[in-house]
Design an enzyme around this catalytic site. Structure first.
Site, PDB file in Angstrom:
ATOM      1  N   HIS A  34       1.726   4.682  -2.825  1.00 13.97           N
ATOM      2  CA  HIS A  34       1.887   6.137  -2.698  1.00 13.97           C
ATOM      3  C   HIS A  34       3.250   6.571  -3.234  1.00 13.97           C
ATOM      4  CE1 HIS A  34      -1.742   6.859  -0.445  1.00 13.97           C
ATOM      5  NE2 HIS A  34      -1.407   6.031   0.509  1.00 13.97           N
ATOM      6  N   HIS A  64       0.833  -1.205   0.000  1.00 14.92           N
ATOM      7  CA  HIS A  64       0.000   0.000   0.000  1.00 14.92           C
ATOM      8  C   HIS A  64       0.868   1.255   0.000  1.00 14.92           C
ATOM      9  CE1 HIS A  64      -3.535   2.467   1.342  1.00 14.92           C
ATOM     10  NE2 HIS A  64      -2.562   3.211   1.850  1.00 14.92           N
ATOM     11  N   GLU A  65       1.780   1.322   0.941  1.00 11.13           N
ATOM     12  CA  GLU A  65       2.606   2.531   1.044  1.00 11.13           C
ATOM     13  C   GLU A  65       3.492   2.699  -0.189  1.00 11.13           C
ATOM     14  OE1 GLU A  65       1.862   4.750   3.029  1.00 11.13           O
ATOM     15  OE2 GLU A  65       0.596   3.518   4.322  1.00 11.13           O
ATOM     16  N   HIS A  99       3.286   6.741  -6.902  1.00 16.26           N
ATOM     17  CA  HIS A  99       2.592   7.965  -7.311  1.00 16.26           C
ATOM     18  C   HIS A  99       3.561   9.150  -7.292  1.00 16.26           C
ATOM     19  CE1 HIS A  99      -1.645  10.026  -6.860  1.00 16.26           C
ATOM     20  NE2 HIS A  99      -1.103  10.264  -8.027  1.00 16.26           N
TER      21      HIS A  99
HETATM   22 ZN    ZN Z   1      -2.546   5.313   2.190  1.00 15.36          ZN
END
Ligand code: ZN
Length: 733
Positions: free
Chosen positions: A528, A524-525, A531
């Site tokens: 980011h 998940h991290e 991104h």
């Molecule tokens: Zn998050």
């Protein structure tokens, strides 16, 4: 909401968090504006430095480090205060220069100039606010308290400067004749809107009223937070008989004894409404009355008609926000907030929630029935109630899934899981990771990686900070020490990105082993981080994760999906001792268990969301009776008695003292995009090159340069469909 770069410094510390499924879960908002260098004669500059007490301050020396990394080893606590003072002073001067520029206002001398303002301040703030989260100490905390109001005032210097607004407005009014690129147009519109939303168009009397409303709202939101804190700290359940501990594991009992000691009840056991104390009690205690007692304690925080009561405080905040929205020309506070989000208005949010709510509540009712059945079979002879939920859910989970963490954890060593993350980053984006041992770091736990593309070109620097320690706040997040952007000289600046987590440290020869959820958080991290790394924009306020709050969790959510693919698991999920790949049946068991109790989880979350929206779609600015209001909203939606909203009004800090008013829906909104986007990979192949490229080209590289919904449609060819979210949670087949 897009704010001016400098104004957002203040909120940066609050917004950095990016925690999975957690309250404060938002993406980083570090800005990276760069000011035009003012050339001064050497001796003037030296005298100025001496006067400002910044001689030898590393923030104002050239950073002679690889990749322009912050020279962490040279930066000392005492450097921040003077660095902030000086950088704020300079930023103010730069704002004045833009505001009082004798030339006609243009996009470059006004909008772009503001965007690139405060270069030094950004440099200081990026390091400082990263560290106050990841590696703080009392000195940094003290500086933070002192500097907060000054940054806030600096924001006002921009927002409330009439000359500056006049120039922005002049540019805005000729926007269609300027031949601007889409990102420039969006920057101009967002800047202009930012001023208007801050009250720049109001007359003097209205401005005074706005300031008064802002002041009152700020005071009340602080009071609300203080009240919740006090209620949390004051409530305790003191147990003095061993039989009251029935069912509790030894570590929970030990922790309660420890708490008792700290609170002056040595020899007894104390439980509080803090989650690490309350949740295990609700799960394991076999004493039904005590479960009810702690549950009531928790759900009545701020609702005890004492000095810390929040009923009136919350109702007043909602009323004042409604008044403020109307003063600024909006029907409701939700309209004011949502205008700058993907959702655009409350109606769109309600439409979406209505597509999920029936399935969630239906599933929740099934879950209640299953637990009642268990109670009856055990000969319990009572009707299931809300405070029984965690206890019976755990019993069913055990009976049905029989999943023991100690069986799964050996397959998810931290080191191997990180390899899994790097594997998908390589397959999807062609990224390569090479660990470096010569880069400056702020703590010995930090690891640094050089990230390159298939041609060996540098993409950026990836920092990981994985282990729990004092001075690091809880949760997991991504942030940048430098965002990707193009500076005013046209130079492409490459990102320096960190993922901070709170995993246990390895003990002895045993590596850190992760639960399935913890492993998922790493993916998940990294979503980011991707991104941030694949960002390809110009203006720092638009690049990377600078997207609306209801969009920012979407790229991270998507990345969780790859972890559970057999092809990916085969690459990394290997037993740390034997090297055996995790058996498929164990994976299936984990996945089946992850859908368990989703009726409850989705319903309690959505109930809070509905409450948030109800409070912020008030149109008349009147103060309500909070208990009555809440009860009616939830009754109208058919919430069952066995579930309370994840947050009731009187302790809903996200919306009454945090930045989530009319925004608590954002988590599920992002989830919908995440589930729908992954469906594209499912349909075309999980590492399909074309799909991955479309994802990068339309989503990851774009940041906040275009309307997110339009970007999403370009990627997917259609709007996101909530059914994939419902499927992923097992709420529909
Ligand atoms: Zn998050």
């Amino acid at each position: 909401m897009k704010k001016l770069a400098i104004a957002s410094m203040v909120s940066m510390a609050l917004l950095m968090a990016c925690e999975k499924e957690k309250a404060q879960d938002t993406a980083p908002a570090a800005k990276d504006p760069v000011a035009k260098e003012v050339v001064k004669p050497a001796e003037t500059a030296a005298a100025e430095k001496s006067e400002a007490n910044i001689e030898g301050n590393p923030f104002f020396e050239k950073w002679d480090t690889p990749f322009g990394m912050p020279p962490f080893d040279q930066i000392k606590n005492e450097h921040y205060g003077p660095a902030f003072e000086y950088a704020i002073k300079k930023a103010k001067e730069e704002i004045e220069l833009v505001a009082n520029n004798p030339e006609e206002p243009t996009f470059v001398n006004t909008i772009e100039a503001l965007e690139y303002n405060g270069k030094d301040l950004t440099k200081v703030a990026n390091v400082f606010f990263n560290l106050t989260s990841a590696n703080t100490n009392p000195e940094l905390q003290a500086i933070s308290r002192e500097i907060g109001p000054k940054l806030s005032a600096l924001g006002d210097d921009v927002n409330l400067n009439p000359q500056l607004f006049a120039r922005v407005k002049a540019v805005y009014e000729q926007k269609d004749k300027l031949g601007l690129r889409p990102d420039q147009m969006k920057l101009l519109e967002d800047r202009y809107k930012g001023f208007v939303r801050g009250g720049a168009e109001l007359d003097d009397e209205q401005k005074a009223r706005l300031r008064e409303l802002n002041k009152k709202i700020t005071e009340l939101t602080i009071k609300f937070g203080d009240n919740v804190l006090a209620e949390n700290n004051n409530w305790e359940m003191v147990l003095d008989k061993e039989e009251q501990l029935a069912g509790l594991p030894q570590n929970v009992i030990d922790a309660a004894a420890e708490t008792a000691k700290k609170r002056g009840h040595e020899g007894k056991w104390v439980f509080t409404t803090h989650r690490p104390s309350k949740n295990p009690f609700l799960i394991y205690s076999t004493n039904r009355d005590l479960r009810e007692k702690i549950y009531k304690g928790y759900t009545h925080r701020g609702d005890n008609d004492n000095a810390n009561d929040n009923k009136k405080v919350a109702a007043k905040i909602a009323a004042l926000r409604s008044q403020k929205a109307q003063l600024l020309g909006y029907k409701t506070h939700a309209d004011f907030v949502l205008e700058s989000r993907v959702a655009k208005n409350a109606e769109n949010v309600y439409n979406l929630l209505n597509q999920i709510w029936p399935a969630a509540i239906k599933q929740a009712k099934n879950e209640v029935a299953a637990m009642q059945k268990m109670i009856d079979e055990e000969g319990g002879g009572f009707k299931f109630r809300a405070s029984d939920w965690r206890h019976y859910a755990e019993k069913i989970r055990k009976a049905k899934y029989d999943l023991d963490e100690s069986v799964t954890k050996p397959y998810f060593s931290l080191e191997d899981t990180l390899k899994g993350v790097f594997y998908i980053a390589n397959k999807l984006y062609g990224m390569n990771f090479k660990e470096r041992f010569d880069l400056p770091k702020y703590h010995e736990d930090v690891r640094t990686f050089e990230v390159t593309d298939p041609n060996g070109e540098l993409i950026g620097i990836y920092l990981t900070d994985h282990f729990v320690r004092d001075g690091k706040r809880g949760g997991a997040w991504m942030n940048s020490y430098r965002k990707q952007f193009v500076d005013e000289n046209g130079k492409f600046r490459k990102p320096i990105i960190v993922n901070v987590l709170n995993y246990p440290r390895p003990v002895g020869d045993e590596p850190t082993l992760l639960t399935f959820d913890q492993a998922s958080t790493l993916f998940h991290e990294f979503g980011h981080a991707a991104h941030g790394f694949l960002s390809n924009g110009v203006y720092p306020s638009q690049t990377g994760t600078s997207v609306p709050r209801d969009f920012v969790e979407f790229p991270s959510q998507v990345h969780e999906n790859w972890m559970t693919e057999p092809e990916v698991l085969a690459q990394f999920a290997k037993h740390y001792k034997t090297g055996e790949v995790i058996p498929q049946e164990l994976v299936e068991k984990i996945q089946a268990a992850s859908k368990f109790n989703q009726g409850f989880a989705t319903t309690e979350y959505m109930a809070a969301t509905l409450l948030d929206l109800a409070w912020h779609t008030i149109e008349d600015g009147e103060i309500r009776d909070a208990d009555e209001f809440e009860a009616k909203v939830l009754k109208d939606y058919g919430l069952i008695d066995e579930i309370a909203p994840r947050y009731r009004t009187t302790y809903f800090s996200h919306i009454f003292s945090g930045g989530y008013s009319a925004g608590y829906y954002s988590y599920i909104w992002s989830d919908i995009f995440g589930a729908d986007a992954y469906q594209a990979f499912r349909e075309n192949g999980i590492f399909d090159e074309k799909t991955a490229k479309a994802f990068v080209d339309n989503i990851l590289s774009k940041g906040g340069t275009e309307d997110p919904l339009a970007l999403y449609k370009k990627f997917r060819g259609k709007e996101a469909d909530p059914k994939y979210l419902l499927k992923s949670r097992g709420l529909i087949d």
